[in-house]
Design a protein around this motif. Sequence first.
Motif, PDB file in Angstrom:
ATOM      1  N   UNK A 294       0.866  -1.186   0.000  1.00 22.96           N
ATOM      2  CA  UNK A 294       0.000   0.000   0.000  1.00 22.96           C
ATOM      3  C   UNK A 294       0.898   1.230   0.000  1.00 22.96           C
ATOM      4  N   UNK A 295       0.776   2.044  -1.046  1.00 21.48           N
ATOM      5  CA  UNK A 295       1.577   3.262  -1.165  1.00 21.48           C
ATOM      6  C   UNK A 295       0.714   4.438  -0.714  1.00 21.48           C
ATOM      7  N   UNK A 296       0.933   4.868   0.534  1.00 20.69           N
ATOM      8  CA  UNK A 296       0.124   5.940   1.086  1.00 20.69           C
ATOM      9  C   UNK A 296       0.860   6.536   2.285  1.00 20.69           C
ATOM     10  N   UNK A 297       1.105   7.848   2.230  1.00 21.06           N
ATOM     11  CA  UNK A 297       1.862   8.499   3.300  1.00 21.06           C
ATOM     12  C   UNK A 297       1.178   8.375   4.654  1.00 21.06           C
ATOM     13  N   UNK A 298      -0.141   8.606   4.709  1.00 26.96           N
ATOM     14  CA  UNK A 298      -0.854   8.549   5.991  1.00 26.96           C
ATOM     15  C   UNK A 298      -0.816   7.148   6.589  1.00 26.96           C
ATOM     16  N   UNK A 299      -1.067   6.144   5.755  1.00 24.22           N
ATOM     17  CA  UNK A 299      -1.053   4.764   6.256  1.00 24.22           C
ATOM     18  C   UNK A 299       0.341   4.373   6.731  1.00 24.22           C
ATOM     19  N   UNK A 300       1.361   4.801   5.990  1.00 25.56           N
ATOM     20  CA  UNK A 300       2.742   4.478   6.361  1.00 25.56           C
ATOM     21  C   UNK A 300       3.132   5.114   7.691  1.00 25.56           C
TER      22      UNK A 300
ATOM     23  N   UNK B 226      -5.086   4.575   9.488  1.00 26.59           N
ATOM     24  CA  UNK B 226      -5.875   3.360   9.247  1.00 26.59           C
ATOM     25  C   UNK B 226      -5.750   2.938   7.789  1.00 26.59           C
ATOM     26  N   UNK B 227      -5.427   1.678   7.589  1.00 25.19           N
ATOM     27  CA  UNK B 227      -5.284   1.115   6.238  1.00 25.19           C
ATOM     28  C   UNK B 227      -6.606   0.480   5.833  1.00 25.19           C
ATOM     29  N   UNK B 228      -7.306   1.106   4.900  1.00 30.61           N
ATOM     30  CA  UNK B 228      -8.568   0.538   4.422  1.00 30.61           C
ATOM     31  C   UNK B 228      -8.389  -0.225   3.109  1.00 30.61           C
ATOM     32  N   UNK B 229      -7.235  -0.034   2.455  1.00 29.50           N
ATOM     33  CA  UNK B 229      -7.033  -0.656   1.144  1.00 29.50           C
ATOM     34  C   UNK B 229      -6.347  -2.026   1.228  1.00 29.50           C
ATOM     35  N   UNK B 230      -5.350  -2.143   2.103  1.00 30.18           N
ATOM     36  CA  UNK B 230      -4.641  -3.424   2.240  1.00 30.18           C
ATOM     37  C   UNK B 230      -5.568  -4.579   2.577  1.00 30.18           C
ATOM     38  N   UNK B 231      -6.470  -4.418   3.580  1.00 32.40           N
ATOM     39  CA  UNK B 231      -7.399  -5.505   3.897  1.00 32.40           C
ATOM     40  C   UNK B 231      -8.332  -5.856   2.735  1.00 32.40           C
ATOM     41  N   UNK B 232      -8.736  -4.855   1.951  1.00 31.82           N
ATOM     42  CA  UNK B 232      -9.599  -5.132   0.796  1.00 31.82           C
ATOM     43  C   UNK B 232      -8.871  -5.977  -0.242  1.00 31.82           C
ATOM     44  N   UNK B 233      -7.642  -5.589  -0.581  1.00 40.08           N
ATOM     45  CA  UNK B 233      -6.872  -6.354  -1.560  1.00 40.08           C
ATOM     46  C   UNK B 233      -6.597  -7.757  -1.028  1.00 40.08           C
ATOM     47  N   UNK B 234      -6.268  -7.859   0.255  1.00 44.26           N
ATOM     48  CA  UNK B 234      -6.009  -9.162   0.875  1.00 44.26           C
ATOM     49  C   UNK B 234      -7.241 -10.056   0.780  1.00 44.26           C
ATOM     50  N   UNK B 235      -8.403  -9.481   1.072  1.00 45.32           N
ATOM     51  CA  UNK B 235      -9.648 -10.245   0.994  1.00 45.32           C
ATOM     52  C   UNK B 235      -9.906 -10.740  -0.435  1.00 45.32           C
ATOM     53  N   UNK B 236      -9.719  -9.865  -1.415  1.00 47.33           N
ATOM     54  CA  UNK B 236      -9.968 -10.248  -2.806  1.00 47.33           C
ATOM     55  C   UNK B 236      -8.958 -11.288  -3.290  1.00 47.33           C
ATOM     56  N   UNK B 237      -7.712 -11.155  -2.866  1.00 46.63           N
ATOM     57  CA  UNK B 237      -6.701 -12.154  -3.229  1.00 46.63           C
ATOM     58  C   UNK B 237      -7.019 -13.508  -2.597  1.00 46.63           C
TER      59      UNK B 237
ATOM     60  N   UNK C   2       1.633 -10.909   3.426  1.00 45.07           N
ATOM     61  CA  UNK C   2       1.560  -9.692   4.242  1.00 45.07           C
ATOM     62  C   UNK C   2       0.999  -8.551   3.414  1.00 45.07           C
ATOM     63  N   UNK C   3       0.600  -7.508   4.127  1.00 43.27           N
ATOM     64  CA  UNK C   3       0.250  -6.236   3.512  1.00 43.27           C
ATOM     65  C   UNK C   3       1.183  -5.205   4.128  1.00 43.27           C
ATOM     66  N   UNK C   4       1.979  -4.545   3.298  1.00 42.27           N
ATOM     67  CA  UNK C   4       3.007  -3.620   3.751  1.00 42.27           C
ATOM     68  C   UNK C   4       2.630  -2.213   3.311  1.00 42.27           C
ATOM     69  N   UNK C   5       2.761  -1.244   4.200  1.00 43.49           N
ATOM     70  CA  UNK C   5       2.485   0.154   3.859  1.00 43.49           C
ATOM     71  C   UNK C   5       3.790   0.926   3.771  1.00 43.49           C
ATOM     72  N   UNK C   6       3.941   1.685   2.679  1.00 48.61           N
ATOM     73  CA  UNK C   6       5.139   2.500   2.485  1.00 48.61           C
ATOM     74  C   UNK C   6       4.729   3.905   2.071  1.00 48.61           C
TER      75      UNK C   6
END
Length: 198
Positions: A49-55, A59-70, A79-83
Amino acid sequence: MRLVPGGRGTEIDVDADLLGAAAELLDAGATVSTMEIDAPVAGRALVVVVDDRTAHGGIDSLGPLVTELLTEAGFLVDASVSVQADEVEIRNALNTAVIGGVDLVISVGGTGMSPRDVTPEATSQVLDRELPGISEALRSSGRVAGSLDAGLSRGVAGVSGSTLVVNLPGTRSAIRDGMATLGPLASRVIGELSGLVE
């Protein structure tokens, strides 16, 4: 060989002799049960997840969504990593995933036109070969679905070693549409890279 229902809605090849032997056991009064295998169907994946606030602890709302779909697509998500939206950080996260041997890396965010949107540039430095057909398919399906973010995305896709790397825009609608489009394409690429598809 015959296809029979397997675990998690999949079908598996079963040898005819094996089916005959099972039938003989049933005739002899033996109990034969199926065994569900928890191994991933499609391969291993990692989400970046490329997002300054999440990094920075947001709150990461995108990583869990992608993880669920995968996971729904049969992937085991490591893993879901934020940078941060920084070329070096993105490139390091992608390289770490590739070195770790995952089959698929999905990055979300940083594919637009602002000066901080550097995901495509960082990804291009990691790729051995680009697969522009995947990027075009993602943009095309996004436009058809009415997603401006997907249609304006500069995201790239390609292969690094034996890993498929794909950039998606950082919105929930673009991620949902992108993952639906990516599923069969990713399966084909991963199959070819692993030698399962000729």
